[in-house]
Design a protein around this motif. Structure first.
Motif, PDB file in Angstrom:
ATOM      1  N   ALA A  56       0.824  -1.213   0.000  1.00  0.00           N
ATOM      2  CA  ALA A  56       0.000   0.000   0.000  1.00  0.00           C
ATOM      3  C   ALA A  56       0.858   1.263   0.000  1.00  0.00           C
ATOM      4  N   GLY A  57       2.171   1.097  -0.236  1.00  0.00           N
ATOM      5  CA  GLY A  57       3.059   2.245  -0.296  1.00  0.00           C
ATOM      6  C   GLY A  57       3.478   2.756   1.067  1.00  0.00           C
ATOM      7  N   GLY A  58       3.262   1.961   2.107  1.00  0.00           N
ATOM      8  CA  GLY A  58       3.610   2.386   3.456  1.00  0.00           C
ATOM      9  C   GLY A  58       4.804   1.637   4.015  1.00  0.00           C
ATOM     10  N   PHE A  59       5.000   1.780   5.304  1.00  0.00           N
ATOM     11  CA  PHE A  59       6.106   1.112   5.970  1.00  0.00           C
ATOM     12  C   PHE A  59       5.761   0.917   7.438  1.00  0.00           C
ATOM     13  N   ILE A  60       6.449  -0.001   8.090  1.00  0.00           N
ATOM     14  CA  ILE A  60       6.215  -0.281   9.498  1.00  0.00           C
ATOM     15  C   ILE A  60       6.946   0.746  10.356  1.00  0.00           C
ATOM     16  N   ILE A  61       6.235   1.287  11.341  1.00  0.00           N
ATOM     17  CA  ILE A  61       6.839   2.232  12.278  1.00  0.00           C
ATOM     18  C   ILE A  61       7.422   1.497  13.486  1.00  0.00           C
ATOM     19  N   ASP A  62       6.627   0.555  14.065  1.00  0.00           N
ATOM     20  CA  ASP A  62       7.047  -0.217  15.238  1.00  0.00           C
ATOM     21  C   ASP A  62       7.564   0.699  16.352  1.00  0.00           C
ATOM     22  N   MET A  63       6.703   1.614  16.799  1.00  0.00           N
ATOM     23  CA  MET A  63       7.080   2.591  17.823  1.00  0.00           C
ATOM     24  C   MET A  63       6.478   2.209  19.170  1.00  0.00           C
ATOM     25  N   PRO A  64       7.303   1.863  20.169  1.00  0.00           N
ATOM     26  CA  PRO A  64       6.789   1.408  21.460  1.00  0.00           C
ATOM     27  C   PRO A  64       6.034   2.488  22.219  1.00  0.00           C
ATOM     28  N   HIS A  65       5.320   2.038  23.244  1.00  0.00           N
ATOM     29  CA  HIS A  65       4.375   2.863  23.987  1.00  0.00           C
ATOM     30  C   HIS A  65       4.894   4.245  24.374  1.00  0.00           C
ATOM     31  N   ALA A  66       5.987   4.319  25.126  1.00  0.00           N
ATOM     32  CA  ALA A  66       6.457   5.609  25.642  1.00  0.00           C
ATOM     33  C   ALA A  66       6.829   6.564  24.512  1.00  0.00           C
ATOM     34  N   GLU A  67       7.522   6.052  23.512  1.00  0.00           N
ATOM     35  CA  GLU A  67       7.933   6.882  22.378  1.00  0.00           C
ATOM     36  C   GLU A  67       6.726   7.325  21.561  1.00  0.00           C
ATOM     37  N   PHE A  68       5.770   6.418  21.392  1.00  0.00           N
ATOM     38  CA  PHE A  68       4.576   6.731  20.604  1.00  0.00           C
ATOM     39  C   PHE A  68       3.722   7.778  21.311  1.00  0.00           C
ATOM     40  N   GLN A  69       3.649   7.715  22.619  1.00  0.00           N
ATOM     41  CA  GLN A  69       2.874   8.693  23.386  1.00  0.00           C
ATOM     42  C   GLN A  69       3.415  10.103  23.133  1.00  0.00           C
ATOM     43  N   VAL A  70       4.728  10.243  23.141  1.00  0.00           N
ATOM     44  CA  VAL A  70       5.362  11.547  22.891  1.00  0.00           C
ATOM     45  C   VAL A  70       5.121  11.994  21.452  1.00  0.00           C
ATOM     46  N   TYR A  71       5.242  11.044  20.521  1.00  0.00           N
ATOM     47  CA  TYR A  71       5.058  11.347  19.100  1.00  0.00           C
ATOM     48  C   TYR A  71       3.646  11.877  18.831  1.00  0.00           C
ATOM     49  N   VAL A  72       2.650  11.233  19.403  1.00  0.00           N
ATOM     50  CA  VAL A  72       1.254  11.630  19.177  1.00  0.00           C
ATOM     51  C   VAL A  72       1.007  13.037  19.729  1.00  0.00           C
ATOM     52  N   ALA A  73       1.539  13.323  20.906  1.00  0.00           N
ATOM     53  CA  ALA A  73       1.368  14.652  21.495  1.00  0.00           C
ATOM     54  C   ALA A  73       1.991  15.731  20.602  1.00  0.00           C
ATOM     55  N   LYS A  74       3.160  15.430  20.041  1.00  0.00           N
ATOM     56  CA  LYS A  74       3.812  16.389  19.143  1.00  0.00           C
ATOM     57  C   LYS A  74       3.023  16.578  17.859  1.00  0.00           C
ATOM     58  N   GLU A  75       2.466  15.489  17.328  1.00  0.00           N
ATOM     59  CA  GLU A  75       1.668  15.571  16.110  1.00  0.00           C
ATOM     60  C   GLU A  75       0.416  16.423  16.333  1.00  0.00           C
ATOM     61  N   ALA A  76      -0.259  16.204  17.456  1.00  0.00           N
ATOM     62  CA  ALA A  76      -1.469  16.977  17.755  1.00  0.00           C
ATOM     63  C   ALA A  76      -1.142  18.467  17.878  1.00  0.00           C
ATOM     64  N   ALA A  77      -0.033  18.782  18.559  1.00  0.00           N
ATOM     65  CA  ALA A  77       0.369  20.181  18.721  1.00  0.00           C
ATOM     66  C   ALA A  77       0.765  20.801  17.383  1.00  0.00           C
ATOM     67  N   LYS A  78       1.492  20.041  16.577  1.00  0.00           N
ATOM     68  CA  LYS A  78       1.948  20.537  15.263  1.00  0.00           C
ATOM     69  C   LYS A  78       0.777  20.882  14.363  1.00  0.00           C
ATOM     70  N   TRP A  79      -0.184  19.967  14.235  1.00  0.00           N
ATOM     71  CA  TRP A  79      -1.283  20.194  13.305  1.00  0.00           C
ATOM     72  C   TRP A  79      -2.260  21.242  13.825  1.00  0.00           C
ATOM     73  N   THR A  80      -2.395  21.348  15.139  1.00  0.00           N
ATOM     74  CA  THR A  80      -3.236  22.410  15.695  1.00  0.00           C
ATOM     75  C   THR A  80      -2.665  23.773  15.320  1.00  0.00           C
ATOM     76  N   GLU A  81      -1.350  23.905  15.437  1.00  0.00           N
ATOM     77  CA  GLU A  81      -0.683  25.174  15.093  1.00  0.00           C
ATOM     78  C   GLU A  81      -0.823  25.480  13.606  1.00  0.00           C
ATOM     79  N   VAL A  82      -0.592  24.471  12.756  1.00  0.00           N
ATOM     80  CA  VAL A  82      -0.663  24.672  11.303  1.00  0.00           C
ATOM     81  C   VAL A  82      -2.070  25.055  10.867  1.00  0.00           C
ATOM     82  N   LEU A  83      -3.066  24.324  11.337  1.00  0.00           N
ATOM     83  CA  LEU A  83      -4.437  24.551  10.887  1.00  0.00           C
ATOM     84  C   LEU A  83      -5.008  25.857  11.424  1.00  0.00           C
ATOM     85  N   ARG A  84      -4.640  26.222  12.642  1.00  0.00           N
ATOM     86  CA  ARG A  84      -5.120  27.493  13.181  1.00  0.00           C
ATOM     87  C   ARG A  84      -4.446  28.672  12.484  1.00  0.00           C
TER      88      ARG A  84
END
Length: 324
Positions: A289-317
């Motif tokens: 499907a043109g993708g790839f495996i991330i395989d990001m464990p819990h603690a790292e993924f939690q930080v990543y998601v928070a950064k993504e939410a903050a990034k897109w909130t800033e961009v869209l606003r």
């Protein structure tokens, strides 16, 4: 005189811990529901079913897929945010449900970070920036400069307002100062047809659908939005290599559970998911499907998601983009 187990537990104060210890030992003891917030047969659904099948075999319990569709995945996400935090109702969340929807829609009734625990990152799908060759640009910088010299005169297609292609466009404009005219279509496929025919000048698209047109010469690829080059198009540079590291973006997916889900359950699911992602079947499904495996464990993924939410909130606003 020897003590019974119960007498020993009473004497040492361990009896209250017995139910907790048993729960840790036995999870999961019944089927797990995985809420997929998109329709059956969609790319997200197909990936979810393959990963769930492999993961279920490792956990020793069935994983039942429940497609709860609506508001770009937010209906399913809200359902999981209100489910009991016992590890038996999970969400396959995406960049949309956990990263952008709360900034796009005024009606979202969950917090993508506070109301969930991010269990494990699964997959990523980058976009590729493509242009019609007749535009006469051969790099991202040439496209940006042309748009700056002609603000609003270049048409940029997408599969609709709020889609991945539209979000990448807003990110590009926010980070570069270039201004395009956004042309939202009802489907990405329709936008791609008009790009090939020259009715629009550029767009961001998934690799698997754009690649055939790139190879045939009908479209020109300028960059992929991942931090690394993609095996499907190894000759195409990343946006960072093209001089725009701030335009990196992935359409990603991962497992989530309601906030306050016990830590031992989260850890078990993260460990077993990581093992499931090593399956050749899962790898083949994601790469096809043109993708790839991330395989990001819990603690790292939690930080990543928070950064993504903050990034897109800033961009869209900053862009002033909202949807009803």
């Amino acid at each position: 005189m020897s003590l019974t187990r119960r007498q020993f537990a009473l004497a040492t104060g361990l009896l209250p811990l017995a139910p907790v210890l048993r729960a840790q030992e036995t999870y999961p003891s019944r089927p797990i529901t995985l809420v997929v917030p998109f329709s059956a047969g969609s790319v997200v659904d197909l990936q979810a079913r393959v990963i769930a099948r492999v993961l279920a075999a490792r956990l020793g319990q069935p994983i039942v897929i429940d497609n709860k569709v609506g508001v770009s995945g937010s209906i399913g996400a809200e359902f999981v945010s209100r489910a009991p935090p016992d590890g038996y109702t999970l969400l396959l969340g995406t960049q949309g449900t956990q990263g952008t929807n709360s900034a796009l829609y005024k009606t979202i009734r969950y917090d993508p970070v506070k109301d969930f625990v991010a269990i494990h990152g699964l997959s990523g799908n980058p976009n590729v920036l493509v242009v019609n060759p007749r535009l006469g640009v051969g790099s991202v910088s040439e496209l940006v400069e042309l748009a700056k010299k002609n603000p609003g005169k270049l048409n940029f297609g997408s599969g609709g307002n709020g889609t991945g292609g539209h979000l990448c466009l807003e990110l590009l404009q926010t980070r570069t100062g270039a201004r395009f005219t956004h042309v939202p279509y009802k489907a990405t496929s329709a936008a791609l047809v008009d790009l090939v025919s020259g009715n629009v000048d550029a767009m961001f698209d998934f690799l698997q659908t754009a690649a055939p047109h790139i190879r045939s010469g009908k479209l020109r690829a300028l960059a992929v939005t991942r931090g690394q080059r993609m095996p499907m198009l190894p000759e195409v540079p990343t946006v960072a290599e093209a001089g725009y590291p701030g335009v990196e973006s992935l359409t990603w997916g991962g497992f989530f559970a309601p906030a306050k889900t016990p830590e031992h359950i989260v850890k078990r699911l993260s460990v077993e998911t990581s093992e499931a992602l090593r399956s050749q079947e899962v790898k083949n499904t994601l790469e096809s499907a043109g993708g790839f495996i991330i395989d990001m464990p819990h603690a790292e993924f939690q930080v990543y998601v928070a950064k993504e939410a903050a990034k897109w909130t800033e961009v869209l606003r900053t862009a002033g983009v909202t949807l009803e």
